[in-house]
Design a protein around this motif. Structure first.
Motif: not given
Length: 83
Positions: A15, A18, A41, A45, A49-50, A52
């Protein structure tokens, strides 16, 4: 809302790299998320992201730091202005 890492964290290290806001760091026992830097994010994004990449699903919303998408966007803009 900022995100948080629960004690189910296995310290797999996926994580931290990211996070586009450098909000994740190694804590005493598990990774931690700095709520002042976490924007979920937003601005970077479409999804955190962490979350995901987490293999154990241990990164929920932090109920002690409620924020709207607009507030997260403002936090993102402030962080970008500081860098």
């Amino acid at each position: 809302m900022a995100l948080m890492i629960t004690d189910e964290c296995i310290n797999c290290d996926v994580c931290e790299p990211e996070c586009p806001n450098n909000a994740i760091s190694a804590g005493d026992e598990i990774y931690v998320i700095d709520p002042k830097r976490c924007t979920e994010c937003v601005g970077h994004y479409d999804e955190p992201q962490c979350v995901s990449v987490c293999p154990v699903d241990c990164i929920p919303l932090d109920p002690t730091h409620p924020e709207t998408k607009d507030q997260l966007q403002l936090k993102y803009e402030k962080l970008m202005a500081e860098s």
